[in-house]
Scaffold this active site. Structure first.
Site, PDB file in Angstrom:
ATOM      1  N   GLY A 167      49.115  61.712  -1.246  1.00 60.01           N
ATOM      2  CA  GLY A 167      50.090  62.484  -0.459  1.00 60.01           C
ATOM      3  C   GLY A 167      51.286  62.939  -1.283  1.00 60.01           C
ATOM      4  N   GLY A 168      51.065  63.115  -2.582  1.00 56.15           N
ATOM      5  CA  GLY A 168      52.167  63.455  -3.482  1.00 56.15           C
ATOM      6  C   GLY A 168      52.601  64.911  -3.422  1.00 56.15           C
ATOM      7  CB  ALA A 169      51.212  68.059  -2.385  1.00 62.94           C
ATOM      8  N   GLY A 170      53.440  66.155  -0.432  1.00 61.10           N
ATOM      9  CA  GLY A 170      54.269  66.188   0.777  1.00 61.10           C
ATOM     10  C   GLY A 170      55.731  65.952   0.423  1.00 61.10           C
ATOM     11  CG  PHE A 171      60.036  65.097   2.707  1.00 62.74           C
ATOM     12  CD1 PHE A 171      61.014  65.589   1.848  1.00 62.74           C
ATOM     13  CD2 PHE A 171      60.413  64.132   3.645  1.00 62.74           C
ATOM     14  CE1 PHE A 171      62.327  65.132   1.912  1.00 62.74           C
ATOM     15  CE2 PHE A 171      61.713  63.674   3.717  1.00 62.74           C
ATOM     16  CZ  PHE A 171      62.676  64.165   2.841  1.00 62.74           C
ATOM     17  CB  ILE A 172      58.535  60.814   1.044  1.00 60.74           C
ATOM     18  CG1 ILE A 172      59.324  61.067   2.329  1.00 60.74           C
ATOM     19  CG2 ILE A 172      59.109  59.609   0.310  1.00 60.74           C
ATOM     20  CD1 ILE A 172      59.253  59.948   3.356  1.00 60.74           C
ATOM     21  N   GLY A 173      56.461  62.058  -1.062  1.00 59.58           N
ATOM     22  CA  GLY A 173      55.613  61.860  -2.243  1.00 59.58           C
ATOM     23  C   GLY A 173      55.995  62.786  -3.385  1.00 59.58           C
TER      24      GLY A 173
ATOM     25  CB  THR B  12      57.414  54.745   9.490  1.00 63.80           C
ATOM     26  OG1 THR B  12      58.421  55.072  10.437  1.00 63.80           O
ATOM     27  CG2 THR B  12      56.119  54.516  10.272  1.00 63.80           C
ATOM     28  CG  ASP B  13      62.440  53.313  11.162  1.00 67.54           C
ATOM     29  OD1 ASP B  13      61.622  54.240  11.311  1.00 67.54           O
ATOM     30  OD2 ASP B  13      63.678  53.479  11.286  1.00 67.54           O
ATOM     31  CD  GLU B  14      59.040  57.375  13.760  1.00 69.43           C
ATOM     32  OE1 GLU B  14      58.268  57.677  14.683  1.00 69.43           O
ATOM     33  OE2 GLU B  14      59.587  58.213  13.030  1.00 69.43           O
TER      34      GLU B  14
ATOM     35  CE1 TYR C 249      53.614  58.855  11.005  1.00 70.64           C
ATOM     36  CE2 TYR C 249      55.607  58.265  12.214  1.00 70.64           C
ATOM     37  CZ  TYR C 249      54.923  58.394  11.017  1.00 70.64           C
ATOM     38  OH  TYR C 249      55.539  58.060   9.834  1.00 70.64           O
TER      39      TYR C 249
ATOM     40  CE  LYS D 117      52.693  55.360   7.998  1.00 73.32           C
ATOM     41  NZ  LYS D 117      52.170  55.849   6.692  1.00 73.32           N
TER      42      LYS D 117
HETATM   43  P1  NAD Z   1      54.460  64.789   4.833  1.00 73.68           P
HETATM   44  O1  NAD Z   1      53.786  65.120   6.118  1.00 73.68           O
HETATM   45  O2  NAD Z   1      55.562  65.670   4.330  1.00 73.68           O
HETATM   46  O3  NAD Z   1      53.383  64.702   3.671  1.00 73.68           O
HETATM   47  C1  NAD Z   1      52.136  64.080   3.817  1.00 73.68           C
HETATM   48  C2  NAD Z   1      51.256  64.464   2.633  1.00 73.68           C
HETATM   49  O4  NAD Z   1      50.005  63.786   2.784  1.00 73.68           O
HETATM   50  C3  NAD Z   1      50.954  65.958   2.555  1.00 73.68           C
HETATM   51  O5  NAD Z   1      51.086  66.412   1.228  1.00 73.68           O
HETATM   52  C4  NAD Z   1      49.507  66.051   3.010  1.00 73.68           C
HETATM   53  O6  NAD Z   1      48.791  67.153   2.433  1.00 73.68           O
HETATM   54  C5  NAD Z   1      48.954  64.708   2.534  1.00 73.68           C
HETATM   55  N1  NAD Z   1      47.769  64.277   3.300  1.00 73.68           N
HETATM   56  C6  NAD Z   1      47.630  64.269   4.663  1.00 73.68           C
HETATM   57  N2  NAD Z   1      46.400  63.829   4.989  1.00 73.68           N
HETATM   58  C7  NAD Z   1      45.769  63.534   3.822  1.00 73.68           C
HETATM   59  C8  NAD Z   1      44.483  63.023   3.504  1.00 73.68           C
HETATM   60  N3  NAD Z   1      43.599  62.733   4.469  1.00 73.68           N
HETATM   61  N4  NAD Z   1      44.165  62.834   2.208  1.00 73.68           N
HETATM   62  C9  NAD Z   1      45.054  63.134   1.218  1.00 73.68           C
HETATM   63  N5  NAD Z   1      46.263  63.637   1.452  1.00 73.68           N
HETATM   64  C10 NAD Z   1      46.637  63.827   2.750  1.00 73.68           C
HETATM   65  O7  NAD Z   1      54.968  63.294   5.010  1.00 73.68           O
HETATM   66  P2  NAD Z   1      56.265  62.579   4.416  1.00 73.68           P
HETATM   67  O8  NAD Z   1      57.410  62.820   5.311  1.00 73.68           O
HETATM   68  O9  NAD Z   1      56.373  62.890   2.966  1.00 73.68           O
HETATM   69  O10 NAD Z   1      55.835  61.051   4.602  1.00 73.68           O
HETATM   70  C11 NAD Z   1      55.146  60.353   3.565  1.00 73.68           C
HETATM   71  C12 NAD Z   1      54.884  58.945   4.015  1.00 73.68           C
HETATM   72  O11 NAD Z   1      56.113  58.289   4.329  1.00 73.68           O
HETATM   73  C13 NAD Z   1      54.032  58.846   5.283  1.00 73.68           C
HETATM   74  O12 NAD Z   1      53.143  57.787   5.138  1.00 73.68           O
HETATM   75  C14 NAD Z   1      55.039  58.561   6.381  1.00 73.68           C
HETATM   76  O13 NAD Z   1      54.446  57.828   7.422  1.00 73.68           O
HETATM   77  C15 NAD Z   1      56.081  57.753   5.641  1.00 73.68           C
HETATM   78  N6  NAD Z   1      57.454  57.826   6.158  1.00 73.68           N
HETATM   79  C16 NAD Z   1      58.060  59.035   6.382  1.00 73.68           C
HETATM   80  C17 NAD Z   1      59.380  59.068   6.826  1.00 73.68           C
HETATM   81  C18 NAD Z   1      60.100  60.382   7.025  1.00 73.68           C
HETATM   82  O14 NAD Z   1      61.253  60.377   7.481  1.00 73.68           O
HETATM   83  N7  NAD Z   1      59.527  61.522   6.695  1.00 73.68           N
HETATM   84  C19 NAD Z   1      60.080  57.877   7.049  1.00 73.68           C
HETATM   85  C20 NAD Z   1      59.437  56.659   6.817  1.00 73.68           C
HETATM   86  C21 NAD Z   1      58.132  56.652   6.358  1.00 73.68           C
HETATM   87  P1  TYD Z   2      61.900  63.866  13.772  1.00 79.77           P
HETATM   88  O1  TYD Z   2      62.535  64.552  12.602  1.00 79.77           O
HETATM   89  O2  TYD Z   2      60.668  64.454  14.366  1.00 79.77           O
HETATM   90  O3  TYD Z   2      61.666  62.354  13.329  1.00 79.77           O
HETATM   91  P2  TYD Z   2      61.174  61.081  14.224  1.00 79.77           P
HETATM   92  O4  TYD Z   2      60.765  61.527  15.561  1.00 79.77           O
HETATM   93  O5  TYD Z   2      60.010  60.605  13.433  1.00 79.77           O
HETATM   94  O6  TYD Z   2      62.325  60.150  14.243  1.00 79.77           O
HETATM   95  O7  TYD Z   2      62.979  63.746  14.932  1.00 79.77           O
HETATM   96  C1  TYD Z   2      64.208  63.084  14.740  1.00 79.77           C
HETATM   97  C2  TYD Z   2      64.944  63.065  16.069  1.00 79.77           C
HETATM   98  O8  TYD Z   2      65.270  64.407  16.428  1.00 79.77           O
HETATM   99  C3  TYD Z   2      64.108  62.518  17.207  1.00 79.77           C
HETATM  100  O9  TYD Z   2      64.949  61.760  18.085  1.00 79.77           O
HETATM  101  C4  TYD Z   2      63.604  63.762  17.925  1.00 79.77           C
HETATM  102  C5  TYD Z   2      64.721  64.746  17.697  1.00 79.77           C
HETATM  103  N1  TYD Z   2      64.288  66.171  17.617  1.00 79.77           N
HETATM  104  C6  TYD Z   2      64.874  67.123  18.453  1.00 79.77           C
HETATM  105  O10 TYD Z   2      65.777  66.823  19.262  1.00 79.77           O
HETATM  106  N2  TYD Z   2      64.442  68.417  18.372  1.00 79.77           N
HETATM  107  C7  TYD Z   2      63.456  68.799  17.501  1.00 79.77           C
HETATM  108  O11 TYD Z   2      63.077  69.995  17.496  1.00 79.77           O
HETATM  109  C8  TYD Z   2      62.869  67.805  16.644  1.00 79.77           C
HETATM  110  C9  TYD Z   2      61.782  68.172  15.687  1.00 79.77           C
HETATM  111  C10 TYD Z   2      63.330  66.500  16.734  1.00 79.77           C
END
Ligand code: NAD
Ligand code: TYD
Length: 335
Positions: A7-13, A124-126, A149, A153
């Site tokens: 998942g290294g092409a996503g946001f955190i990765g 995730t904390d969720e 979701y 997780k």
């Molecule tokens: P993201 O949706 O931006 O990126 C996910 C990446 O995974 C994408 O590049 C996608 O192409 C890849 N992917 C999806 N399915 C795949 C598969 N079957 N095989 C290979 N690659 C696949 O997500 P993110 O926000 O970068 O989150 C990364 C991780 O961190 C996730 O596991 C998420 O649960 C966790 N996380 C995210 C947050 C947050 O605030 N975004 C907070 C805590 C934990």
């Molecule tokens: P989100 O970024 O989807 O993260 P998560 O649901 O995983 O915490 O949403 C963050 C907070 O913002 C959540 O309480 C839902 C709210 N939210 C809105 O009010 N409007 C929106 O369009 C989105 C995407 C989220």
């Protein structure tokens, strides 16, 4: 060390790879399916590096995973790959269980067969569910996920810990709070609100806007992942959070203020079904044991993030057409 980053092409990765690739002692193999959320533009500046390899593929594909483990003999696995958006999981949950549960299982099985030194499951904390007004999530808080979701997780976390318990697989779980920063896909709160405001579109706030999230800058999260890789004790869970609780409406107002846009853009819309009220992390374990500390101030990093979106219209301009627009219309109606 050979590291498989999924998942290294996503946001955190991608932020992790951009940060970690500068170490001389690592070879990074980025396996990503390139779903709607995966974007190789996030890795433009490092794609020619000699210690970086990209592989397009699905973590659920056990033949491919077997082949890659045989070929590259990974020492470490960091599993970022996931379907990550709560609202999409409410629209349809199957792909969440496929990628987040089955995909993690495929990786764990391979890690077991090939004797990896450490397997980091990015969670995730969720998974803890929703809090009342005062308490905090600790690593001992019961898992009580509320969305498709977060339940997918949580299932992956439990499975990963069972591989440690049963087979001695060196698994570590990280549970981080809500991240923000560059390269975040515009379906999530902060980039969605920034981009809509820049385009003078309505800002859809769910319910009364009083739900609380605990925000962390993505680089602070990734520095914690680095420490967990180096020093995290196997079989353990580490919460990661910067003690930065904010109500959604307050974040939206900060974004409007910074962009000098009118509050009239805010539109209170129908609440998310099962919307968790509050998340807040107690991160004292990782702070005490591994010496981690968040280094970023929220308002400063939020404003830097807003500047990044202002300066990178090309990046998000490509994203908000096509698939994203279809999703947006289904999720929010044609507003
Ligand atoms: P993201 O949706 O931006 O990126 C996910 C990446 O995974 C994408 O590049 C996608 O192409 C890849 N992917 C999806 N399915 C795949 C598969 N079957 N095989 C290979 N690659 C696949 O997500 P993110 O926000 O970068 O989150 C990364 C991780 O961190 C996730 O596991 C998420 O649960 C966790 N996380 C995210 C947050 C947050 O605030 N975004 C907070 C805590 C934990
Ligand atoms: P989100 O970024 O989807 O993260 P998560 O649901 O995983 O915490 O949403 C963050 C907070 O913002 C959540 O309480 C839902 C709210 N939210 C809105 O009010 N409007 C929106 O369009 C989105 C995407 C989220």
């Amino acid at each position: 060390m050979n590291i498989l980053v999924t998942g290294g092409a996503g946001f955190i990765g991608s932020n992790f790879i951009n940060y970690f690739i500068n170490r001389d002692d690592v070879l990074i193999y980025n396996l990503d399916k390139l779903t709607y959320a995966g974007n190789l533009d996030n890795l433009k500046s490092i794609r020619e590096k000699r210690n970086y390899t990209f592989i397009k593929g699905d973590i659920c594909n056990s033949e491919l995973i077997d082949y890659l483990f045989t070929k590259y003999k990974f020492d470490y696995v960091i599993n970022f790959a996931a379907e990550s958006h709560v609202d999409r999981s409410i629209l349809g949950s199957e792909i969440f269980f496929r990628t987040n549960v089955i995909g993690t299982n495929v990786l764990l099985e391979a890690a077991k067969r090939f004797d990896v030194k450490k397997f980091i499951q990015i969670s995730t904390d969720e998974v803890y569910g929703s809090l009342g007004p005062t308490d905090l999530f600790t690593e001992k808080t019961n898992l009580s996920p509320n969305s498709p979701y977060s339940s997918s997780k949580a299932a992956a976390d439990i499975m990963a810990l069972s591989f440690h318990h049963t087979y001695g697989l060196p698994v570590v779980i990280t549970r981080c709070s809500n991240n923000y920063g560059q390269f975040q896909f515009p379906e999530k709160l902060i980039p969605l609100m920034i981009i809509n405001a820049l385009n003078d579109k309505k800002l859809p706030v769910y319910g009364d806007g009083l739900n609380v999230r605990d925000w962390i800058y993505v680089l602070d999260h990734n520095r914690a992942v680095e420490l967990v890789l180096e020093k995290g004790r196997v079989g353990e869970v580490y919460n990661i959070g910067a003690s930065c609780e904010m109500r959604n409406i307050d974040i939206v107002n900060l974004i409007l203020k910074k962009l000098e846009k009118d509050e009239d853009l805010i539109e209170f819309v129908k609440d998310r079904p099962g919307h968790d009220k509050r998340y807040a992390i107690d991160s004292s374990k990782i702070q005490t044991e591994l010496g981690w500390k968040p280094q970023t101030l929220f308002e400063h990093a939020l404003y830097e993030t807003i500047d990044w979106y202002i300066n990178n219209k090309e990046w998000w301009g490509k994203i908000i057409t096509g698939e994203y627009q279809k999703y947006y219309d289904i999720q929010y109606g044609n507003s």
